[in-house]
Motif scaffolding. Sequence first.
Motif, PDB file in Angstrom:
ATOM      1  N   LEU A  34      13.724  -5.548  15.045  1.00  0.00           N
ATOM      2  CA  LEU A  34      13.323  -4.690  16.157  1.00  0.00           C
ATOM      3  C   LEU A  34      13.392  -3.220  15.747  1.00  0.00           C
ATOM      4  CD1 LEU A  34      12.418  -4.488  19.050  1.00  0.00           C
ATOM      5  CD2 LEU A  34      14.808  -4.605  19.766  1.00  0.00           C
ATOM      6  N   VAL A  35      14.520  -2.871  15.136  1.00  0.00           N
ATOM      7  CA  VAL A  35      14.664  -1.501  14.648  1.00  0.00           C
ATOM      8  C   VAL A  35      13.592  -1.208  13.593  1.00  0.00           C
ATOM      9  CG1 VAL A  35      16.147   0.056  13.340  1.00  0.00           C
ATOM     10  CG2 VAL A  35      17.129  -1.373  15.139  1.00  0.00           C
ATOM     11  N   GLY A  36      13.425  -2.155  12.692  1.00  0.00           N
ATOM     12  CA  GLY A  36      12.431  -1.984  11.630  1.00  0.00           C
ATOM     13  C   GLY A  36      11.033  -1.794  12.188  1.00  0.00           C
ATOM     14  N   TRP A  40       8.710   1.358  11.552  1.00  0.00           N
ATOM     15  CA  TRP A  40       7.398   1.248  10.914  1.00  0.00           C
ATOM     16  C   TRP A  40       6.292   1.852  11.772  1.00  0.00           C
ATOM     17  CZ3 TRP A  40       6.638   1.111   6.097  1.00  0.00           C
ATOM     18  CH2 TRP A  40       7.519   0.436   5.245  1.00  0.00           C
ATOM     19  N   PHE A  41       6.433   1.729  13.088  1.00  0.00           N
ATOM     20  CA  PHE A  41       5.462   2.366  13.976  1.00  0.00           C
ATOM     21  C   PHE A  41       5.465   3.873  13.763  1.00  0.00           C
ATOM     22  CE2 PHE A  41       2.882   0.336  17.088  1.00  0.00           C
ATOM     23  CZ  PHE A  41       3.315  -0.977  17.104  1.00  0.00           C
ATOM     24  N   LEU A  42       6.681   4.435  13.715  1.00  0.00           N
ATOM     25  CA  LEU A  42       6.804   5.879  13.501  1.00  0.00           C
ATOM     26  C   LEU A  42       6.197   6.276  12.160  1.00  0.00           C
ATOM     27  CD1 LEU A  42      10.398   6.749  14.731  1.00  0.00           C
ATOM     28  CD2 LEU A  42       8.233   7.667  15.592  1.00  0.00           C
ATOM     29  N   VAL A  43       6.558   5.514  11.139  1.00  0.00           N
ATOM     30  CA  VAL A  43       6.050   5.809   9.797  1.00  0.00           C
ATOM     31  C   VAL A  43       4.528   5.742   9.787  1.00  0.00           C
ATOM     32  CG1 VAL A  43       5.865   4.852   7.460  1.00  0.00           C
ATOM     33  CG2 VAL A  43       8.104   5.103   8.534  1.00  0.00           C
ATOM     34  N   PHE A  44       3.991   4.692  10.410  1.00  0.00           N
ATOM     35  CA  PHE A  44       2.545   4.527  10.436  1.00  0.00           C
ATOM     36  C   PHE A  44       1.860   5.729  11.081  1.00  0.00           C
ATOM     37  CE2 PHE A  44      -1.208   1.954  10.113  1.00  0.00           C
ATOM     38  CZ  PHE A  44      -2.023   2.441  11.114  1.00  0.00           C
ATOM     39  N   GLY A  45       2.393   6.136  12.238  1.00  0.00           N
ATOM     40  CA  GLY A  45       1.802   7.274  12.937  1.00  0.00           C
ATOM     41  C   GLY A  45       1.872   8.538  12.107  1.00  0.00           C
ATOM     42  N   LEU A  46       3.044   8.776  11.534  1.00  0.00           N
ATOM     43  CA  LEU A  46       3.241   9.973  10.735  1.00  0.00           C
ATOM     44  C   LEU A  46       2.323   9.996   9.525  1.00  0.00           C
ATOM     45  CD1 LEU A  46       5.962  11.401  11.814  1.00  0.00           C
ATOM     46  CD2 LEU A  46       6.498  11.505   9.392  1.00  0.00           C
ATOM     47  N   VAL A  47       2.308   8.887   8.795  1.00  0.00           N
ATOM     48  CA  VAL A  47       1.511   8.839   7.567  1.00  0.00           C
ATOM     49  C   VAL A  47       0.024   8.961   7.889  1.00  0.00           C
ATOM     50  CG1 VAL A  47       0.828   7.380   5.642  1.00  0.00           C
ATOM     51  CG2 VAL A  47       3.234   7.578   6.257  1.00  0.00           C
ATOM     52  N   THR A  48      -0.420   8.281   8.935  1.00  0.00           N
ATOM     53  CA  THR A  48      -1.834   8.392   9.332  1.00  0.00           C
ATOM     54  C   THR A  48      -2.181   9.840   9.626  1.00  0.00           C
ATOM     55  OG1 THR A  48      -1.685   6.214  10.347  1.00  0.00           O
ATOM     56  CG2 THR A  48      -3.590   7.547  10.926  1.00  0.00           C
ATOM     57  N   PHE A  49      -1.287  10.495  10.364  1.00  0.00           N
ATOM     58  CA  PHE A  49      -1.527  11.887  10.710  1.00  0.00           C
ATOM     59  C   PHE A  49      -1.570  12.764   9.453  1.00  0.00           C
ATOM     60  CE2 PHE A  49      -1.655  15.420  13.521  1.00  0.00           C
ATOM     61  CZ  PHE A  49      -0.946  16.438  12.903  1.00  0.00           C
ATOM     62  N   ARG A  82      -2.091  -0.740   2.716  1.00  0.00           N
ATOM     63  CA  ARG A  82      -1.481  -1.793   1.885  1.00  0.00           C
ATOM     64  C   ARG A  82       0.017  -1.557   1.761  1.00  0.00           C
ATOM     65  NH1 ARG A  82      -5.717  -1.286  -1.313  1.00  0.00           N
ATOM     66  NH2 ARG A  82      -4.631  -0.006  -2.847  1.00  0.00           N
ATOM     67  N   ALA A  83       0.363  -0.293   1.512  1.00  0.00           N
ATOM     68  CA  ALA A  83       1.777   0.038   1.371  1.00  0.00           C
ATOM     69  C   ALA A  83       2.529  -0.285   2.664  1.00  0.00           C
ATOM     70  CB  ALA A  83       1.931   1.521   1.024  1.00  0.00           C
ATOM     71  N   PHE A  84       1.890  -0.002   3.764  1.00  0.00           N
ATOM     72  CA  PHE A  84       2.493  -0.277   5.065  1.00  0.00           C
ATOM     73  C   PHE A  84       2.766  -1.765   5.240  1.00  0.00           C
ATOM     74  CE2 PHE A  84       3.311  -0.022   9.489  1.00  0.00           C
ATOM     75  CZ  PHE A  84       2.534  -0.959  10.143  1.00  0.00           C
ATOM     76  N   ILE A  85       1.763  -2.599   4.978  1.00  0.00           N
ATOM     77  CA  ILE A  85       1.969  -4.040   5.164  1.00  0.00           C
ATOM     78  C   ILE A  85       2.995  -4.584   4.195  1.00  0.00           C
ATOM     79  CG2 ILE A  85       0.771  -6.173   5.683  1.00  0.00           C
ATOM     80  CD1 ILE A  85      -1.779  -4.868   5.049  1.00  0.00           C
ATOM     81  N   HIS A  86       2.904  -4.164   2.951  1.00  0.00           N
ATOM     82  CA  HIS A  86       3.879  -4.640   1.957  1.00  0.00           C
ATOM     83  C   HIS A  86       5.273  -4.171   2.321  1.00  0.00           C
ATOM     84  CE1 HIS A  86       1.254  -6.729  -0.723  1.00  0.00           C
ATOM     85  NE2 HIS A  86       0.501  -5.668  -0.987  1.00  0.00           N
ATOM     86  N   GLY A  87       5.367  -2.929   2.795  1.00  0.00           N
ATOM     87  CA  GLY A  87       6.669  -2.411   3.201  1.00  0.00           C
ATOM     88  C   GLY A  87       7.227  -3.192   4.382  1.00  0.00           C
ATOM     89  N   ALA A  88       6.360  -3.477   5.346  1.00  0.00           N
ATOM     90  CA  ALA A  88       6.817  -4.237   6.504  1.00  0.00           C
ATOM     91  C   ALA A  88       7.266  -5.630   6.078  1.00  0.00           C
ATOM     92  CB  ALA A  88       5.705  -4.325   7.549  1.00  0.00           C
ATOM     93  N   THR A  91      10.653  -5.423   4.060  1.00  0.00           N
ATOM     94  CA  THR A  91      11.835  -5.192   4.878  1.00  0.00           C
ATOM     95  C   THR A  91      12.057  -6.331   5.862  1.00  0.00           C
ATOM     96  OG1 THR A  91      10.476  -3.823   6.336  1.00  0.00           O
ATOM     97  CG2 THR A  91      11.826  -2.680   4.718  1.00  0.00           C
ATOM     98  N   GLY A  92      11.278  -7.402   5.704  1.00  0.00           N
ATOM     99  CA  GLY A  92      11.533  -8.599   6.510  1.00  0.00           C
ATOM    100  C   GLY A  92      11.005  -8.547   7.926  1.00  0.00           C
ATOM    101  N   CYS A  93      10.177  -7.565   8.248  1.00  0.00           N
ATOM    102  CA  CYS A  93       9.674  -7.487   9.619  1.00  0.00           C
ATOM    103  C   CYS A  93       8.511  -8.429   9.861  1.00  0.00           C
ATOM    104  CB  CYS A  93       9.231  -6.054   9.947  1.00  0.00           C
ATOM    105  SG  CYS A  93      10.589  -4.889   9.914  1.00  0.00           S
ATOM    106  N   ILE A  94       7.697  -8.606   8.826  1.00  0.00           N
ATOM    107  CA  ILE A  94       6.526  -9.489   8.986  1.00  0.00           C
ATOM    108  C   ILE A  94       6.362 -10.332   7.738  1.00  0.00           C
ATOM    109  CG2 ILE A  94       5.334  -7.681  10.330  1.00  0.00           C
ATOM    110  CD1 ILE A  94       3.403  -7.413   7.911  1.00  0.00           C
ATOM    111  N   ASP A  95       5.456 -11.297   7.826  1.00  0.00           N
ATOM    112  CA  ASP A  95       5.023 -12.026   6.639  1.00  0.00           C
ATOM    113  C   ASP A  95       3.511 -12.182   6.768  1.00  0.00           C
ATOM    114  OD1 ASP A  95       5.956 -15.170   4.991  1.00  0.00           O
ATOM    115  OD2 ASP A  95       5.045 -13.303   4.256  1.00  0.00           O
ATOM    116  N   PHE A  96       2.845 -12.434   5.643  1.00  0.00           N
ATOM    117  CA  PHE A  96       1.406 -12.638   5.757  1.00  0.00           C
ATOM    118  C   PHE A  96       0.869 -13.431   4.586  1.00  0.00           C
ATOM    119  CE2 PHE A  96      -0.416  -9.837   2.550  1.00  0.00           C
ATOM    120  CZ  PHE A  96       0.599  -8.923   2.317  1.00  0.00           C
ATOM    121  N   GLU A  97      -0.309 -13.988   4.815  1.00  0.00           N
ATOM    122  CA  GLU A  97      -1.033 -14.708   3.766  1.00  0.00           C
ATOM    123  C   GLU A  97      -2.511 -14.420   3.966  1.00  0.00           C
ATOM    124  OE1 GLU A  97      -0.656 -18.919   4.077  1.00  0.00           O
ATOM    125  OE2 GLU A  97      -1.327 -19.275   2.019  1.00  0.00           O
TER     126      GLU A  97
END
Lengths: 278, 82
Positions: A34-36, A40-49, A82-88, A91-97
């Motif tokens: 939850l914290v993560g 990540w939302f904050l990071v995403f917004g900041l980096v996009t900006f 890509r960095a965002f998804i890999h980072g997420a 840090t164990g927040c998501i998984d993907f295939e």
Amino acid sequence: MMRGRTDRLHAGASGFIYSELSAVKRTDYYWLRLVGTGLWFLVFGLVTFVLGFLVLPVIRLLTWDRSRRRRRSRAVLGAGMRAFIHGARGTGCIDFEFIGREKLGRPGQLVVANHPTLIDVCFLLGFAPTASCIVKASHFRNLITRGAVIGAGYIPNAPTEEMIHAAEAALQQGETLLMFPEGTRTVPGKPLAMQRGAANVALRAARVLTPVYISCEPSTLSKNLPWYRIPPSRPKWTLRVGDDIDLEAYRDAPLPIASRRLHSDLAGLFAGGTPVRD
Amino acid sequence: MKSRQEIHDIVRRTLVELFELEAPAVVPEASFNDDLEIDSIDAVDLIDHLSRIFERRVSPRDFRSVRTVNDLIDCIDRLQTQ
């Protein structure tokens, strides 16, 4: 199905109903996730900006050739996503295939995908970064995202006429174009409401039409829930690139008729259980 | 310069062909949205097609107030005098 006292009902593909008094076991380090997720939302917004207002304008100043500038800008955004998804994931927040991603990125290719979650576009553009994308017009006004979408030369989804012609031009110039025919995120529990623009654009100018089926289990970041309603266990995105759709089969009728047929077939493909688990 | 009747015939024929409509349904009073079920995506196709026929770059701005077949004929008639 587990039922508890709920404020909001979420009948997603996972079949879970979230409640304040969750009867479902929270696993995968729920509170850390939850914290993560919030971070990540904050990071995403900041980096996009930052990318949109600092990096892309610098690219614009340094690169005079418009197509090279566009390529670089998209490469930067793609790398960020890509960095965002890999980072997420790291840090164990998501998984993907992502199955079949090598099939994306061809010249004149129109990629159409369903849209269950907020970050679907990150997977698609992250792994096919050269692509252009049809984007909600509001992103061109939103302070956080406008630098990025304008710099990358994405296409606003309104007005209709300009969107259709811009999409056509992009495909004719040999770009890959990504569209979410629903125009917005799917409402869980409701059928996909796809709009006809994708079929129309496909028949106008696509050399290749490729569907991507996206699913997320357990469901999260969907249209009806706030971001902090994260699922009890780690959500996993599965993206599967489907077979190319034969456009020649539709070319024997006038465009308005053909595009309705293609639209109907596309809707059928995505509604047909989006078979991600084979 | 085409006469209004010629424009009327071309428009009618175009609508019938492009949208596989029944010819009797395409009356001057027919509304695009309600009667003929022609939406904004169709409108782009229609405008592109008409632009080719009349050899004029017709823009959606020109069509902003077009609601019926009659409006469309008037609009094209007006445009060709410009």
